[in-house]
Design a protein around this motif. Structure first.
Motif, mmCIF file in Angstrom:
data_model
loop_
_atom_site.group_PDB
_atom_site.id
_atom_site.type_symbol
_atom_site.label_atom_id
_atom_site.label_comp_id
_atom_site.label_asym_id
_atom_site.label_seq_id
_atom_site.Cartn_x
_atom_site.Cartn_y
_atom_site.Cartn_z
ATOM 1 N N ASP A 126 63.781 0.884 -52.380
ATOM 2 C CA ASP A 126 62.801 0.599 -52.301
ATOM 3 C C ASP A 126 62.128 1.819 -51.324
ATOM 4 O OD1 ASP A 126 63.918 -2.351 -51.390
ATOM 5 O OD2 ASP A 126 64.276 -1.952 -49.750
ATOM 6 N N LEU A 127 62.225 2.929 -51.805
ATOM 7 C CA LEU A 127 62.088 3.755 -51.346
ATOM 8 C C LEU A 127 61.456 4.377 -52.389
ATOM 9 C CD1 LEU A 127 61.379 7.112 -50.479
ATOM 10 C CD2 LEU A 127 63.648 7.808 -51.964
ATOM 11 N N HIS A 128 59.891 4.511 -52.433
ATOM 12 C CA HIS A 128 58.501 4.153 -53.637
ATOM 13 C C HIS A 128 58.009 5.770 -53.266
ATOM 14 C CE1 HIS A 128 54.633 2.456 -54.770
ATOM 15 N NE2 HIS A 128 55.088 3.459 -55.265
ATOM 16 N N LEU A 129 57.985 6.264 -54.557
ATOM 17 C CA LEU A 129 57.090 7.639 -53.933
ATOM 18 C C LEU A 129 56.101 7.662 -55.191
ATOM 19 C CD1 LEU A 129 56.841 11.267 -53.335
ATOM 20 C CD2 LEU A 129 58.604 11.563 -55.082
ATOM 21 N N LYS A 130 54.889 8.124 -54.717
ATOM 22 C CA LYS A 130 53.606 8.396 -55.512
ATOM 23 C C LYS A 130 52.926 9.817 -55.598
ATOM 24 C CE LYS A 130 50.555 4.708 -56.120
ATOM 25 N NZ LYS A 130 49.377 3.880 -54.938
ATOM 26 N N GLN A 131 52.606 10.390 -56.394
ATOM 27 C CA GLN A 131 52.516 11.421 -56.830
ATOM 28 C C GLN A 131 50.822 11.847 -57.381
ATOM 29 O OE1 GLN A 131 52.812 14.777 -54.800
ATOM 30 N NE2 GLN A 131 52.040 16.257 -56.229
ATOM 31 N N ILE A 132 49.831 12.030 -57.099
ATOM 32 C CA ILE A 132 48.776 12.621 -57.909
ATOM 33 C C ILE A 132 48.207 13.985 -57.577
ATOM 34 C CG2 ILE A 132 46.594 11.503 -58.212
ATOM 35 C CD1 ILE A 132 47.325 9.099 -57.439
ATOM 36 N N SER A 133 48.311 14.819 -58.645
ATOM 37 C CA SER A 133 47.830 16.354 -58.603
ATOM 38 C C SER A 133 46.975 16.771 -58.952
ATOM 39 C CB SER A 133 49.455 16.786 -58.196
ATOM 40 O OG SER A 133 49.833 17.713 -59.074
ATOM 41 N N VAL A 134 45.894 17.599 -59.367
ATOM 42 C CA VAL A 134 45.881 18.437 -59.484
ATOM 43 C C VAL A 134 45.542 20.092 -59.668
ATOM 44 C CG1 VAL A 134 43.057 18.547 -60.930
ATOM 45 C CG2 VAL A 134 43.641 16.661 -60.326
ATOM 46 N N HIS A 135 45.911 21.218 -61.028
ATOM 47 C CA HIS A 135 46.179 22.104 -61.134
ATOM 48 C C HIS A 135 45.370 23.008 -61.988
ATOM 49 C CE1 HIS A 135 49.486 21.796 -58.017
ATOM 50 N NE2 HIS A 135 49.736 20.595 -58.458
ATOM 51 N N ALA A 136 45.066 24.103 -61.335
ATOM 52 C CA ALA A 136 43.600 24.886 -62.472
ATOM 53 C C ALA A 136 44.235 26.636 -62.201
ATOM 54 C CB ALA A 136 42.686 24.669 -62.682
ATOM 55 N N GLN A 137 44.243 27.403 -63.071
ATOM 56 C CA GLN A 137 44.470 28.221 -63.270
ATOM 57 C C GLN A 137 43.895 29.416 -64.230
ATOM 58 O OE1 GLN A 137 47.884 30.063 -61.444
ATOM 59 N NE2 GLN A 137 47.166 28.636 -60.081
ATOM 60 N N TYR A 138 43.523 30.764 -63.506
ATOM 61 C CA TYR A 138 42.436 31.201 -65.062
ATOM 62 C C TYR A 138 43.621 32.278 -65.577
ATOM 63 C CZ TYR A 138 38.852 34.538 -66.331
ATOM 64 O OH TYR A 138 38.113 35.477 -67.117
ATOM 65 N N GLY A 169 44.942 23.997 -56.244
ATOM 66 C CA GLY A 169 45.389 22.612 -56.114
ATOM 67 C C GLY A 169 44.994 21.551 -55.280
ATOM 68 N N ILE A 170 45.173 20.324 -55.983
ATOM 69 C CA ILE A 170 45.345 19.911 -54.712
ATOM 70 C C ILE A 170 46.016 18.343 -54.812
ATOM 71 C CG2 ILE A 170 43.386 18.216 -56.061
ATOM 72 C CD1 ILE A 170 43.027 17.263 -53.198
ATOM 73 N N ASN A 171 47.173 18.204 -54.219
ATOM 74 C CA ASN A 171 47.947 16.770 -53.982
ATOM 75 C C ASN A 171 47.665 16.275 -53.000
ATOM 76 O OD1 ASN A 171 50.082 18.584 -56.073
ATOM 77 N ND2 ASN A 171 49.368 20.316 -54.016
ATOM 78 N N TYR A 172 48.270 14.844 -53.822
ATOM 79 C CA TYR A 172 48.066 13.847 -52.579
ATOM 80 C C TYR A 172 49.684 13.009 -52.790
ATOM 81 C CZ TYR A 172 47.862 8.753 -51.334
ATOM 82 O OH TYR A 172 48.118 7.536 -50.027
ATOM 83 N N SER A 173 50.206 12.848 -52.096
ATOM 84 C CA SER A 173 51.884 12.183 -52.032
ATOM 85 C C SER A 173 52.269 11.110 -51.282
ATOM 86 C CB SER A 173 52.529 12.873 -51.402
ATOM 87 O OG SER A 173 53.144 14.607 -52.614
ATOM 88 N N TYR A 174 52.520 9.438 -51.715
ATOM 89 C CA TYR A 174 52.850 8.821 -50.698
ATOM 90 C C TYR A 174 54.289 7.941 -50.464
ATOM 91 C CZ TYR A 174 52.509 3.599 -50.328
ATOM 92 O OH TYR A 174 53.601 2.886 -49.154
ATOM 93 N N ILE A 175 54.751 8.315 -49.363
ATOM 94 C CA ILE A 175 56.561 7.926 -49.567
ATOM 95 C C ILE A 175 56.260 6.615 -48.653
ATOM 96 C CG2 ILE A 175 58.953 8.740 -48.617
ATOM 97 C CD1 ILE A 175 56.972 11.343 -48.829
ATOM 98 N N ASN A 176 57.479 5.480 -49.317
ATOM 99 C CA ASN A 176 57.042 4.792 -48.411
ATOM 100 C C ASN A 176 59.226 4.610 -48.229
ATOM 101 O OD1 ASN A 176 57.460 2.167 -47.216
ATOM 102 N ND2 ASN A 176 55.949 0.918 -48.515
ATOM 103 N N SER A 177 59.656 4.245 -47.497
ATOM 104 C CA SER A 177 61.092 4.518 -47.474
ATOM 105 C C SER A 177 61.921 3.059 -47.058
ATOM 106 C CB SER A 177 62.135 6.007 -46.539
ATOM 107 O OG SER A 177 61.409 5.214 -44.857
ATOM 108 N N ASP A 178 60.695 2.008 -46.929
ATOM 109 C CA ASP A 178 61.372 0.963 -46.568
ATOM 110 C C ASP A 178 62.977 1.209 -45.422
ATOM 111 O OD1 ASP A 178 59.097 -0.238 -47.274
ATOM 112 O OD2 ASP A 178 60.308 -0.859 -49.185
#
Length: 308
Positions: A126-138, A169-178
């Motif tokens: 049932d463990l559900h993990l979602k990750q959305i991220s964007v990173h940039a480097q010069y 960068g920016i990170n979004y994490s979603y966790i549903n451990s049920d």
């Protein structure tokens, strides 16, 4: 994955960086994308690693000049049945430009396991993990140091060189451990983080055609565990992004092994640290062709009219 690169070796010291003479190449690869959580609870004396059981992917790719397309697929028979089943959508886009590099992750995984002892697994379907991220480097020393030579092999690093780099960068994490035990009192977590980072990368050229590349960026993420509160309670967490590549370049073919990982941290409800790591391993073989079909010239004319 569709990858577009710059069209010219402008603003480059040709003593350090050169392009392969062939314009068409094909590659086969074996890749393993991943995302997992590491959670320590000293009060209970336990340590857990929530690992996915997604299969290894087999893929093919084609590169014409600076335009590349590749596709991979993981077959179900290539996973260990004892570790449960993971359903996943994993898209990763890594752009290695002359002055800038970009990394985009969209990962949606459900179904994890923890190896509590040798060959003994606890399953968390049932463990559900979602990750959305964007990173940039010069990349500061872009005239002498080439990320493409290490991770695309569309260029050759002739003399060893390195570069400092900086970005964020920016990170979004979603966790549903049920029904799992990771967050007993609050099974759903939504973490939004923005951060700054900097680091160093180096391409070491040795022998004839061999190279080893390594680099890491470290920084700090500023985030909130409840987006609805609009960052009323800000937490600061460390972040790290290592990259490693090693390979061999001949005139008409190349071999490459590469790894990249994006590590972020946040706290659970008891203020214990949780580490999340996502990234990929890849092994690839690239073959370059001295001749190519006439249709590629038509494709090239179309690409030249595109705005990027």
């Amino acid at each position: 994955m569709l990858l577009f690169c710059q069209k010219a070796l402008a603003d480059v010291d040709s003593t350090y960086i050169q392009r392969f003479p062939q314009q068409l190449s094909a590659q086969t690869y074996v890749a393993k994308n991943f995302i997992f959580l590491h959670h320590d609870n000293e009060d209970l004396g336990i340590s857990r690693e929530y690992m996915p059981n997604n299969p290894v992917s087999l893929g093919l790719g084609v590169t014409w000049k600076n335009y590349s397309f590749s596709f991979g697929y993981g077959f179900d028979f290539m996973r260990d049945k004892k570790k449960g089943k993971t359903k996943s959508i994993d898209f990763q886009y890594h752009y290695y430009g002359r002055k800038f590099i970009f990394d985009i992750f969209y990962q949606d995984y459900k179904g994890f396991y923890d190896e509590v002892s040798d060959e003994k697994y606890v399953l968390y379907p049932d463990l559900h993990l979602k990750q959305i991220s964007v990173h940039a480097q010069y990349v500061f020393n872009h005239r002498k140091f080439s990320y493409r030579a290490a991770f695309n092999q569309s260029e050759i690093q002739r003399i060893s060189a390195g570069s400092f780099q900086a970005g964020g960068g920016i990170n979004y994490s979603y966790i549903n451990s049920d029904s799992t035990l990771i967050f007993e009192n609050n099974p759903k977590r939504r973490i939004l983080q923005v951060g700054i980072s900097g680091g160093y990368a180096y391409n070491w050229v040795f022998g004839k055609g061999f190279y080893l590349s390594g680099g890491i960026t470290v920084g700090a993420n500023f985030g909130s565990d409840n987006i609805k509160h609009s960052f009323r309670k800000i937490e600061v967490s460390p972040t790290a992004f290592p990259r490693v590549s090693a390979g061999y370049n001949a005139r008409s073919w190349s071999l490459r092994f590469s790894f990249l990982g994006n590590m972020i941290s946040f706290q659970d409800i008891d203020k214990k640290e949780v580490n999340q790591l996502n990234g990929s391993f890849m092994m690839s073989y690239i073959h370059r062709f001295n001749s190519y079909p006439g249709v590629m010239k038509t494709v090239d004319k179309i690409m030249d009219k595109l705005p990027f």
